[in-house]
Enzyme design. Sequence first.
Site, PDB file in Angstrom:
ATOM      1  N   SER A 108       0.748  -1.219  -0.065  1.00  0.00           N
ATOM      2  CA  SER A 108       0.391   0.097  -0.345  1.00  0.00           C
ATOM      3  C   SER A 108       0.651   0.921  -0.123  1.00  0.00           C
ATOM      4  O   SER A 108       2.348   1.304   0.348  1.00  0.00           O
ATOM      5  CB  SER A 108      -0.780  -0.114   1.258  1.00  0.00           C
ATOM      6  OG  SER A 108      -1.428   1.352   1.219  1.00  0.00           O
ATOM      7  N   TYR A 114      -1.896  -0.536   9.759  1.00  0.00           N
ATOM      8  CA  TYR A 114      -2.383  -1.035   9.089  1.00  0.00           C
ATOM      9  C   TYR A 114      -0.869  -0.617   8.086  1.00  0.00           C
ATOM     10  O   TYR A 114      -0.605  -1.201   7.130  1.00  0.00           O
ATOM     11  CB  TYR A 114      -2.872  -0.358   8.448  1.00  0.00           C
ATOM     12  CG  TYR A 114      -3.606  -0.011   6.805  1.00  0.00           C
ATOM     13  CD1 TYR A 114      -3.659  -1.494   6.170  1.00  0.00           C
ATOM     14  CD2 TYR A 114      -3.106   1.026   6.352  1.00  0.00           C
ATOM     15  CE1 TYR A 114      -3.964  -1.656   4.631  1.00  0.00           C
ATOM     16  CE2 TYR A 114      -3.566   0.485   4.559  1.00  0.00           C
ATOM     17  CZ  TYR A 114      -3.717  -0.509   3.510  1.00  0.00           C
ATOM     18  OH  TYR A 114      -4.117  -0.930   2.538  1.00  0.00           O
TER      19      TYR A 114
END
Length: 316
Positions: A187, A200
């Site tokens: 990501s 995350y």
Amino acid sequence: MACYDCLGRTVWYSFLVWFLFKVIRLVYTNLLAPTFGLGVKWRPGPDSWAVVTGSTDGIGLEYGKQLANKGYNLLLISRTQSKLETVADSIKNDCPKARKVETLAFDFSSTDYTKIEEKINSLYGTIDVLVNNVGISYSYPDFFTKLESSTIDNLININIISVTKMTHLILPKMEAARRGIIINISSYAGSLPTPLLAVYSATKVYVDYLSRSLQLEYLNKGITIQSVLPAFVATTMSRMRPSITTPTPKAFVRSSLSTVGLETRTYGFWAHKLYGCITDFANCIAPSEDFMSKISMNTLEATRKRAYKKYNKKDD
């Protein structure tokens, strides 16, 4: 004074060279190389399999579709069997080059991969492609101490353990065959510390570093391992609409697949690559550390406050 002028010109010219190199690379990997068929050579056959995790929606579903259209057999792994069956039927109907499509329902919050190992060993042929796409994020940005223990466990199990275990199961088969492609979805949040999405962000750094390390380990064994760091894509998870900088999953995956064999670490889409360049440059010239992370903190703090208001939560 002349010394300062000389230093200023040196810095300016260095920036121009750096920027020019980035632009040339962007044009090469997004336009020239795909046009001339450079990059990895896809060699699907009747007994070639592509395994895709998190494959019933968004980016994972598109990887499945586009790999099916290249002529690979598919093993789709996601949590819900009914969704898997719907997706499998859709791929068979909509992808003219699709071969076999098999499914396996598995909850990646589990750490017992016996079921997946048995399924993989039952496939006839070779596994040529693995796409580690499954992942979760926060429901909304929040402080670390506000997270439930179960949320942290799921983030680690689904984002970290999955890519590690799936790679550990399939990479030996690729090594024995001396060919294979592994695509790990990280990501943009893994390209810089992202406060209020701390766990995350950290899990996606793991995916990126594991991918890059393994690429160097297996570079001379016929195996390509790519780390993909998408920014916003118009998926159910992001809840964003398509725009010039927020591609559809179809557009993102088409662009990203064209970089396999050209970029071992990619943002996948031209606009996302620009984000990466801006982030790197801003952090390089900014007087304070983690300049872009501090900007992210302000943006995500506003998002957190809106979420608290929406869910009638008390903001301590």
